[in-house]
Scaffold this motif. Sequence first.
Motif: not given
Length: 308
Positions: A30, A288, A36-37, A40, A284, A32-34, A44
């Motif tokens: 989570n 992963d 990147k994007r 959040i 998700k 890492t996605d935060w 998440d």
Amino acid sequence: MSLLVSILSTLVIAEFVLGNVASGFIALVNCTDWVKRHKISCTDGILTALAVSRIGLLWVIIFHWYAMLFNPASYSLRVRTIVAIAWVVSNHFSLWLATSLSIFYLLKIANFSSLFFLHLKWRANRVVLMILWGTLILLIFCLVVLSIDEEMQMNGYQGNITWKTNLRDIVYLSNLTVFTLVNFISFSMSLTAFLLLIFSLWKHLKRMQLSGKETQDLSTKVHVRAMQTVISFLLLFAIYFVTLIISVWSFYNPQDLPVFLCFQVWALAYVSGHSLILIWGNKKLSQDFVSALWQVRCWLEEWKLSTL
């Protein structure tokens, strides 16, 4: 007794490692996605905070286990007070974040025609935040009662011993009552969310049957998946809650070793098991996790080939 201690200690270590891996994986994915994007989602965010609180709870439990089992002489009342406060804080966030997640699932997935429910549904993120902020009052109250109880324990032999002992028992009982009540409220709210999810699913299936449509639609699958996650948490929490109350009564009795060890095993099983359930219940995270396991397997095979 030594055989029992060895078996339970092995389970404690295995659950500790498994729980850290599962919770660390949730937080890592989570975060890492935060990054990147640059944003959040509420789900998440709750999962990440829950994973962090679970890691903290795991370390507090394992420290308490190690000190009580292998180094009880240096485990003074002052150190136990610090550990107790750390445990109350991490346990509080662990339980209430999980409860908030159950409520969030209810608000996002369930369908009711009530205007009040629709009002909450439209503001699901704000409702969850308000619940979490509100529980901080309960946490402060618990810490105040705990601090008074611990202070009475440390000063129990000063002044009038009889009066001090009676007052200490009253404060300790108050501490236990407040702690039990707070945890019971958390469990009741999660149970209510689960029952409302069941009722919402029943209404949805009834509407689908009346309209002659396929019952295995996307909404039904989402309902069932959320229910599986919530009921798994409830089952683990119910047994954890019972062992929790038993362990609180024996917290100042290190001689109750079987009770202490059994609680440690189940406490870690609850934390580790629910983290794995959260991974399984999140599409998700589950994808992963499978990818990560496959990557680890490939690395191991390459390492074996390189050593031949």
